[in-house]
Design a protein around this motif. Structure first.
Motif, mmCIF file in Angstrom:
data_model
loop_
_atom_site.group_PDB
_atom_site.id
_atom_site.type_symbol
_atom_site.label_atom_id
_atom_site.label_comp_id
_atom_site.label_asym_id
_atom_site.label_seq_id
_atom_site.Cartn_x
_atom_site.Cartn_y
_atom_site.Cartn_z
ATOM 1 N N GLN A 1 -24.642 9.374 -26.593
ATOM 2 C CA GLN A 1 -23.310 8.899 -26.162
ATOM 3 C C GLN A 1 -23.152 9.469 -24.583
ATOM 4 O O GLN A 1 -23.328 10.591 -24.618
ATOM 5 C CB GLN A 1 -22.178 8.894 -26.899
ATOM 6 N N PRO A 2 -22.474 8.962 -23.733
ATOM 7 C CA PRO A 2 -21.941 9.729 -22.572
ATOM 8 C C PRO A 2 -21.161 11.069 -22.891
ATOM 9 O O PRO A 2 -20.430 10.845 -23.838
ATOM 10 C CB PRO A 2 -21.137 8.532 -21.789
ATOM 11 N N MET A 3 -21.276 12.100 -22.462
ATOM 12 C CA MET A 3 -20.801 13.232 -22.577
ATOM 13 C C MET A 3 -19.390 13.521 -22.012
ATOM 14 O O MET A 3 -18.704 14.426 -22.280
ATOM 15 C CB MET A 3 -21.564 14.512 -22.176
ATOM 16 N N SER A 4 -19.027 12.542 -21.092
ATOM 17 C CA SER A 4 -17.716 12.651 -20.303
ATOM 18 C C SER A 4 -17.044 11.190 -20.131
ATOM 19 O O SER A 4 -17.941 10.302 -20.007
ATOM 20 C CB SER A 4 -17.816 13.480 -19.264
ATOM 21 N N THR A 5 -15.905 11.484 -19.978
ATOM 22 C CA THR A 5 -15.012 10.098 -19.484
ATOM 23 C C THR A 5 -14.532 10.280 -18.210
ATOM 24 O O THR A 5 -13.790 11.369 -18.145
ATOM 25 C CB THR A 5 -14.064 9.752 -20.643
ATOM 26 N N THR A 6 -14.506 9.613 -17.380
ATOM 27 C CA THR A 6 -13.855 9.390 -16.139
ATOM 28 C C THR A 6 -12.906 8.323 -16.016
ATOM 29 O O THR A 6 -13.038 7.324 -15.997
ATOM 30 C CB THR A 6 -14.776 9.692 -14.843
ATOM 31 N N ILE B 1 -4.333 20.074 -20.709
ATOM 32 C CA ILE B 1 -4.585 18.934 -21.621
ATOM 33 C C ILE B 1 -6.048 19.460 -22.406
ATOM 34 O O ILE B 1 -7.067 19.489 -21.514
ATOM 35 C CB ILE B 1 -4.616 17.700 -21.172
ATOM 36 N N ASP B 2 -6.140 19.577 -23.436
ATOM 37 C CA ASP B 2 -7.158 19.790 -24.295
ATOM 38 C C ASP B 2 -8.495 18.700 -23.881
ATOM 39 O O ASP B 2 -8.221 17.368 -23.921
ATOM 40 C CB ASP B 2 -7.126 19.728 -25.824
ATOM 41 N N GLY B 3 -9.746 19.183 -23.757
ATOM 42 C CA GLY B 3 -10.743 18.033 -23.274
ATOM 43 C C GLY B 3 -11.018 17.842 -21.939
ATOM 44 O O GLY B 3 -11.971 17.078 -21.601
ATOM 45 N N VAL B 4 -10.054 18.299 -21.003
ATOM 46 C CA VAL B 4 -10.128 17.908 -19.525
ATOM 47 C C VAL B 4 -11.161 18.984 -18.823
ATOM 48 O O VAL B 4 -11.054 20.234 -19.053
ATOM 49 C CB VAL B 4 -8.796 17.821 -19.112
ATOM 50 N N SER C 1 -13.846 15.116 -22.148
ATOM 51 C CA SER C 1 -14.973 14.877 -22.985
ATOM 52 C C SER C 1 -14.871 13.833 -23.820
ATOM 53 O O SER C 1 -15.864 13.220 -24.621
ATOM 54 C CB SER C 1 -15.006 16.015 -24.050
ATOM 55 N N SER C 2 -13.481 13.183 -23.826
ATOM 56 C CA SER C 2 -13.327 11.989 -24.662
ATOM 57 C C SER C 2 -12.236 11.275 -24.066
ATOM 58 O O SER C 2 -11.408 11.945 -23.069
ATOM 59 C CB SER C 2 -12.841 12.490 -26.217
#
Length: 124
Positions: free
Chosen positions: A47-52, A76-79, A99-100
């Motif tokens: 799956q893609p490793m990051s979301t933009t 923010i966690d995950g940024v 990351s999500s």
């Protein structure tokens, strides 16, 4: 610089080298070539490793504004990354890489904590 000793390599790998002259010195560059063996079956479902996501933020006028928004969003966690394009007379673009998926309420809270207002996600 000291010369490296012989390079040990696993079988099936090849070393290509090229010599050239630069500033009256003879240099040699070696490249390790690993043959392509196709895609491993377990790698097909990656799956893609990051979301933009891009948001429109009003009230940003300078680089200090951008820095305060960036600082709050990085909490923010995950940024992973925050990019801010400041547009003084219009809504600025804030691009958030994570990351999500990050909840819009978390993003809105961080931007409001910095003293600015969040619009709907930008369409560009």
């Amino acid at each position: 610089m000291r010369a490296l000793g012989p390079i040990r390599r696993p079988p099936l790998m090849k070393i290509r080298s090229r010599s050239f002259e630069w500033r009256q010195q003879k240099l040699r560059i070696a490249t390790l070539v690993i043959p392509h063996r196709g895609i491993h079956p377990s790698c097909e479902e990656i799956q893609p490793m990051s979301t933009t996501t891009t948001y429109a933020v009003t009230g940003l006028t300078c680089s200090c504004c951008a820095k305060s928004v960036t600082t709050e969003l990085n909490k923010i966690d995950g940024v992973h990354d925050v990019q801010v394009d400041v547009v003084p007379d219009s809504a600025s673009r804030v691009t958030l890489t994570s990351s999500s998926d990050i909840a819009a309420d978390d993003v809105r809270g961080a931007i409001e904590a910095a003293g600015y207002a969040l619009s709907d996600p930008a369409t560009a």
